[in-house]
Design a protein around this motif. Sequence first.
Motif, PDB file in Angstrom:
ATOM      1  N   ASN A 193       0.824  -1.216   0.000  1.00  0.00           N
ATOM      2  CA  ASN A 193       0.000   0.000   0.000  1.00  0.00           C
ATOM      3  C   ASN A 193       0.856   1.264   0.000  1.00  0.00           C
ATOM      4  O   ASN A 193       0.312   2.370  -0.047  1.00  0.00           O
ATOM      5  CB  ASN A 193      -0.922   0.028   1.224  1.00  0.00           C
ATOM      6  CG  ASN A 193      -2.115  -0.893   1.082  1.00  0.00           C
ATOM      7  OD1 ASN A 193      -2.960  -0.708   0.210  1.00  0.00           O
ATOM      8  ND2 ASN A 193      -2.196  -1.907   1.931  1.00  0.00           N
ATOM      9  N   GLU A 195       2.428   2.606   2.465  1.00  0.00           N
ATOM     10  CA  GLU A 195       1.894   3.375   3.593  1.00  0.00           C
ATOM     11  C   GLU A 195       2.528   2.865   4.884  1.00  0.00           C
ATOM     12  O   GLU A 195       2.083   1.879   5.472  1.00  0.00           O
ATOM     13  CB  GLU A 195       0.369   3.219   3.649  1.00  0.00           C
ATOM     14  CG  GLU A 195      -0.312   4.300   4.428  1.00  0.00           C
ATOM     15  CD  GLU A 195      -1.793   4.393   4.092  1.00  0.00           C
ATOM     16  OE1 GLU A 195      -2.375   5.443   4.361  1.00  0.00           O
ATOM     17  OE2 GLU A 195      -2.350   3.408   3.561  1.00  0.00           O
ATOM     18  N   PRO A 200      -2.195  -0.357   7.501  1.00  0.00           N
ATOM     19  CA  PRO A 200      -3.370  -0.766   6.713  1.00  0.00           C
ATOM     20  C   PRO A 200      -3.843  -2.148   7.127  1.00  0.00           C
ATOM     21  O   PRO A 200      -3.077  -2.961   7.632  1.00  0.00           O
ATOM     22  CB  PRO A 200      -2.846  -0.774   5.266  1.00  0.00           C
ATOM     23  CG  PRO A 200      -1.545  -0.044   5.302  1.00  0.00           C
ATOM     24  CD  PRO A 200      -0.997  -0.233   6.674  1.00  0.00           C
TER      25      PRO A 200
END
Length: 305
Positions: A193, A195, A200
């Motif tokens: 992701n 991130e 997540p």
Amino acid sequence: MAKTVNYDAIFPVFSIEDNPDGGSVVVLKDGRVAIGYRFEGVEAESITSGEYDALGSAFYRATRTLPVGTVIQRMDAYYTERYRMPKGIREQPNAPFTQQQHGHLQERPVLHHAAYLFVSFGNERQPRTNAANTLWARLGLPMLKDPFEGINALVERAERAAEEFTQSISLGRLRLTRLKGEELENLYLQYFNLEFNRQPTTLNRSVQPDATFVAVGEKKANILTMTGQPSVIYNTGPSRTGVDAPFVSNLTLDLQVPHLLVTNFLIEDTEKVIGSLEFEQKINRNLDFLMTHENKIKMLELEDY
């Protein structure tokens, strides 16, 4: 026209398996087995060039015990988070400069760093990736008839080899902590992701390739590789402040944008590699009129070798 790809088509992980001893391994779709660690090193400018050389020598000695085909991968994630002043700083008496420094950084984006090390092992019969079998794999067809044949024996060999390797390089302030199943899953969710400043819970971004970049959801990723660069790699080099620092320091915290730095080492058969270098040198000599500047530098390096 760009084509959007679902994660299932490119996601390399087949499963994450827990061992009875509490460790976890990642089984990849091509039948390889990977073991992951959280890596805690030392501050970049806190040791001398001689100490860096000693760490490099220890790493080299440790790799010599690994079987041919082993891949060592270090991944460094650099991501930004808003700075929060530590509790108790405001209440400290007689610390105006410390308070001013923390106040200056308050709520500003600050670059953070997380490092991981993975060691993966493959089947002895597993072919090397090339232009033909990469296409074969992209079509969803395995390069081996049964990539998971003998997987239990491979896991046992991987556990022994990884344990010996990590013990050999866990020196001084360097620490490796084995990642468990949930930690491995959390990490690959962060990675796919793009991130790292939060956790997540699912793969929620599509992948859309372009001519010059890859779009991961709303994020734009530019991928740069240093593979094949005709240059000598040293353990250290002078940083922008003139202090001895790791050779890749310009690609670490000095690069003040969120990014991933991935360094790979492949354990190869020495005799086969030397044979391929001799063949490459012969081609360069016969086709010298077609050589680029990079090819010429590579040929000189081969002659010196």
